[in-house]
Design a protein around this motif. Sequence first.
Motif, PDB file in Angstrom:
ATOM      1  N   HIS A   1       3.476   5.656 -12.333  1.00 39.95           N
ATOM      2  CA  HIS A   1       3.976   6.987 -11.974  1.00 39.95           C
ATOM      3  C   HIS A   1       5.461   7.004 -11.604  1.00 39.95           C
ATOM      4  CE1 HIS A   1       2.507   4.834  -8.547  1.00 39.95           C
ATOM      5  NE2 HIS A   1       3.063   5.660  -7.720  1.00 39.95           N
ATOM      6  N   TYR A   2       6.180   5.917 -11.887  1.00 38.90           N
ATOM      7  CA  TYR A   2       7.617   5.925 -11.603  1.00 38.90           C
ATOM      8  C   TYR A   2       8.397   6.195 -12.891  1.00 38.90           C
ATOM      9  CZ  TYR A   2       6.130   3.567  -7.311  1.00 38.90           C
ATOM     10  OH  TYR A   2       5.506   3.248  -6.144  1.00 38.90           O
ATOM     11  N   MET A   3       9.502   6.944 -12.794  1.00 41.15           N
ATOM     12  CA  MET A   3      10.384   7.144 -13.947  1.00 41.15           C
ATOM     13  C   MET A   3      11.209   5.891 -14.225  1.00 41.15           C
ATOM     14  SD  MET A   3      11.958  10.964 -13.452  1.00 41.15           S
ATOM     15  CE  MET A   3      13.054  10.680 -14.879  1.00 41.15           C
ATOM     16  N   HIS A   4      11.579   5.189 -13.121  1.00 38.22           N
ATOM     17  CA  HIS A   4      12.483   4.039 -13.216  1.00 38.22           C
ATOM     18  C   HIS A   4      11.677   2.753 -13.314  1.00 38.22           C
ATOM     19  CE1 HIS A   4      16.082   1.610 -12.473  1.00 38.22           C
ATOM     20  NE2 HIS A   4      15.406   0.947 -11.554  1.00 38.22           N
TER      21      HIS A   4
ATOM     22  N   ASP B   1      12.552   9.196  -8.260  1.00 37.85           N
ATOM     23  CA  ASP B   1      11.340   8.516  -7.785  1.00 37.85           C
ATOM     24  C   ASP B   1      11.298   8.451  -6.260  1.00 37.85           C
ATOM     25  OD1 ASP B   1      10.182   7.982 -10.268  1.00 37.85           O
ATOM     26  OD2 ASP B   1      11.208   6.057 -10.496  1.00 37.85           O
ATOM     27  N   LEU B   2      12.451   8.212  -5.644  1.00 36.87           N
ATOM     28  CA  LEU B   2      12.526   8.137  -4.188  1.00 36.87           C
ATOM     29  C   LEU B   2      12.132   9.476  -3.556  1.00 36.87           C
ATOM     30  CD1 LEU B   2      13.312   6.758  -1.538  1.00 36.87           C
ATOM     31  CD2 LEU B   2      15.711   7.214  -2.082  1.00 36.87           C
TER      32      LEU B   2
ATOM     33  N   HIS C   1      12.789  -0.881  -4.517  1.00 31.95           N
ATOM     34  CA  HIS C   1      13.768   0.077  -3.988  1.00 31.95           C
ATOM     35  C   HIS C   1      13.174   0.877  -2.809  1.00 31.95           C
ATOM     36  CE1 HIS C   1      16.849  -0.559  -6.992  1.00 31.95           C
ATOM     37  NE2 HIS C   1      16.013  -0.310  -7.983  1.00 31.95           N
ATOM     38  N   LEU C   2      11.901   1.263  -2.955  1.00 31.22           N
ATOM     39  CA  LEU C   2      11.261   2.066  -1.899  1.00 31.22           C
ATOM     40  C   LEU C   2      11.082   1.246  -0.623  1.00 31.22           C
ATOM     41  CD1 LEU C   2       8.561   3.865  -4.087  1.00 31.22           C
ATOM     42  CD2 LEU C   2      10.824   4.710  -3.414  1.00 31.22           C
TER      43      LEU C   2
ATOM     44  N   GLU D   1      17.230   7.926 -12.054  1.00 28.78           N
ATOM     45  CA  GLU D   1      15.779   7.955 -11.914  1.00 28.78           C
ATOM     46  C   GLU D   1      15.314   7.378 -10.572  1.00 28.78           C
ATOM     47  OE1 GLU D   1      17.363   6.717 -14.503  1.00 28.78           O
ATOM     48  OE2 GLU D   1      16.870   8.134 -16.101  1.00 28.78           O
ATOM     49  N   VAL D   2      16.088   6.435 -10.038  1.00 29.94           N
ATOM     50  CA  VAL D   2      15.701   5.852  -8.745  1.00 29.94           C
ATOM     51  C   VAL D   2      15.633   6.943  -7.676  1.00 29.94           C
ATOM     52  CG1 VAL D   2      16.437   4.309  -6.887  1.00 29.94           C
ATOM     53  CG2 VAL D   2      16.565   3.542  -9.265  1.00 29.94           C
TER      54      VAL D   2
ATOM     55  N   TRP E   1       8.403   9.969  -3.887  1.00 30.97           N
ATOM     56  CA  TRP E   1       7.693   9.078  -2.965  1.00 30.97           C
ATOM     57  C   TRP E   1       7.727   9.629  -1.533  1.00 30.97           C
ATOM     58  CZ3 TRP E   1      10.001   5.493   0.728  1.00 30.97           C
ATOM     59  CH2 TRP E   1       9.111   4.544   1.246  1.00 30.97           C
TER      60      TRP E   1
ATOM     61  N   LEU F   1       4.533  10.568   0.930  1.00 34.29           N
ATOM     62  CA  LEU F   1       4.332  10.019   2.289  1.00 34.29           C
ATOM     63  C   LEU F   1       4.338  11.118   3.352  1.00 34.29           C
ATOM     64  CD1 LEU F   1       6.302   6.663   2.615  1.00 34.29           C
ATOM     65  CD2 LEU F   1       3.932   7.065   1.964  1.00 34.29           C
TER      66      LEU F   1
ATOM     67  N   LEU G   1      11.979   8.142   8.597  1.00 32.31           N
ATOM     68  CA  LEU G   1      11.754   6.968   7.743  1.00 32.31           C
ATOM     69  C   LEU G   1      13.059   6.379   7.221  1.00 32.31           C
ATOM     70  CD1 LEU G   1       8.977   6.454   5.146  1.00 32.31           C
ATOM     71  CD2 LEU G   1      11.333   5.999   4.486  1.00 32.31           C
TER      72      LEU G   1
ATOM     73  N   GLN H   1      21.521   3.347  -1.414  1.00 34.76           N
ATOM     74  CA  GLN H   1      20.607   3.033  -2.514  1.00 34.76           C
ATOM     75  C   GLN H   1      21.378   2.919  -3.829  1.00 34.76           C
ATOM     76  OE1 GLN H   1      17.991   2.062  -4.011  1.00 34.76           O
ATOM     77  NE2 GLN H   1      16.756   1.536  -2.221  1.00 34.76           N
TER      78      GLN H   1
ATOM     79  N   LEU I   1      21.342   7.069   3.708  1.00 34.94           N
ATOM     80  CA  LEU I   1      20.815   5.821   3.175  1.00 34.94           C
ATOM     81  C   LEU I   1      21.745   5.241   2.130  1.00 34.94           C
ATOM     82  CD1 LEU I   1      17.845   6.288   0.700  1.00 34.94           C
ATOM     83  CD2 LEU I   1      19.159   8.207   1.552  1.00 34.94           C
TER      84      LEU I   1
ATOM     85  N   ARG J   1       0.833  -1.210   0.000  1.00 37.02           N
ATOM     86  CA  ARG J   1       0.000   0.000   0.000  1.00 37.02           C
ATOM     87  C   ARG J   1       0.865   1.256   0.000  1.00 37.02           C
ATOM     88  NH1 ARG J   1      -3.082  -3.028   3.665  1.00 37.02           N
ATOM     89  NH2 ARG J   1      -2.368  -1.879   5.492  1.00 37.02           N
ATOM     90  N   LEU J   2       1.951   1.240   0.756  1.00 35.29           N
ATOM     91  CA  LEU J   2       2.812   2.435   0.827  1.00 35.29           C
ATOM     92  C   LEU J   2       3.616   2.644  -0.455  1.00 35.29           C
ATOM     93  CD1 LEU J   2       4.361   2.674   4.411  1.00 35.29           C
ATOM     94  CD2 LEU J   2       2.289   3.706   3.497  1.00 35.29           C
TER      95      LEU J   2
ATOM     96  N   THR K   1      14.294   0.914   1.123  1.00 36.19           N
ATOM     97  CA  THR K   1      14.658   2.151   1.809  1.00 36.19           C
ATOM     98  C   THR K   1      13.922   2.269   3.145  1.00 36.19           C
ATOM     99  OG1 THR K   1      15.116   3.292  -0.264  1.00 36.19           O
ATOM    100  CG2 THR K   1      14.617   4.685   1.639  1.00 36.19           C
TER     101      THR K   1
ATOM    102  N   MET L   1      10.875  -0.456  -8.981  1.00 28.74           N
ATOM    103  CA  MET L   1      10.941   0.765  -8.163  1.00 28.74           C
ATOM    104  C   MET L   1      10.265   0.573  -6.808  1.00 28.74           C
ATOM    105  SD  MET L   1      12.501   3.641  -8.148  1.00 28.74           S
ATOM    106  CE  MET L   1      12.521   4.447  -6.527  1.00 28.74           C
TER     107      MET L   1
END
Lengths: 138, 138, 138
Positions: free
Chosen positions: A76-79, C62-63, A90-91, C58-59, C66, C70, C95, C52, C50, A69-70, A94, A87
């Motif tokens: 909507h991701y570039m990667h 996007d990060l 990766h999130l 792009e990662v 995101w 949040l 986070l 990554q 972090l 869900r998060l 993180t 992607m």
Amino acid sequence: MRQASTILSIDTPGRGFTDITRAMAEWVAQAGIEEGLLTLLCRHTSASLLIQENAAREVRVDLAAWLDRLAPEGAHYMHDDEGPDDMPAHLKATLTGVNLQIPVIDGGMALGTWQGIYLAEHRQKPHRREIAVHLIGA
Amino acid sequence: MRQASTILSIDTPGRGFTDITRAMAEWVAQAGIEEGLLTLLCRHTSASLLIQENAAREVRVDLAAWLDRLAPEGAHYMHDDEGPDDMPAHLKATLTGVNLQIPVIDGGMALGTWQGIYLAEHRQKPHRREIAVHLIGA
Amino acid sequence: MRQASTILSIDTPGRGFTDITRAMAEWVAQAGIEEGLLTLLCRHTSASLLIQENAAREVRVDLAAWLDRLAPEGAHYMHDDEGPDDMPAHLKATLTGVNLQIPVIDGGMALGTWQGIYLAEHRQKPHRREIAVHLIGA
């Protein structure tokens, strides 16, 4: 004072949590350290490490659904070179983090009764993952 | 090079953040280590550790409200044996993490001016929580 | 067994991720430790650390997006003394976390091929940030 270190390889069955608590306990035991510090580093950016509840399987099911869900899959991701689960993986890595440290006291990891160590695979497909492991103590 | 380790017990008043900065500073001071590494592990899966702003109380109020928004109570969890605040507590503990490491430099913890160390209780009711503490250095 | 520690100062250009992998690799190399443990602590509550992906830019785009979803800016925070980006910065730092540990094996950091170490600036404006760095090993 002594040290031990290794690179541990673990095959994951795809998305989910692999319990590595016993593997780590055995590695610490054979190192013969009574008091010290254990450090783990997941050497990937779409898998991670966490300590969570080791009894109720439902906790890990709810945890996976919450991470979805998060960090949902979507357009909507570039990667997205490696697919729609890349992607979000990766999130999630993180958020949960790639590091763990566990004091060693009286010859064993000082985890709580209900704590297990998990390698979290965030990609859909099985992967071989590496964890750098370090122990210092006496 | 020397080590010190202990299990610290802390009574929380229920949901919220308990400042343990002074307790840790005193424990480091009595260990007599000038340069080293302090490691904390919260031995629970519904409480956690974090370093955050130690001055403005509003930061912790906003942080608690934000965690509630990200991991709300509700009927959509499989795991609810211990009540509606149980699974959200596991999720909040996963997001914030159960580990902290603080370099010790010049005889004290190398925290920033505005940083405090907090034990985060994510269950509604008071709990006795344990933190495994390890220090290595000289 | 030896130790080395320092406070590293890094100027960030405002919101975004500053790659500090090479700076850390050089610092470890000059310390001459073959096997050991490197620990980083970001001494701030609105910046964080972090590990990554170091290849696809792009990662990180996007990060950042995101993290904005949040922890959005808005009127619902109590703490806004330093502007609308202040409280979201505290949440993003919580986070992602302010700690990293990297085993040193064969004289270098045991990072994965695609892993980089990033200082994440969560405030809009440039800031000078400090990282406490500790290395122990032999």
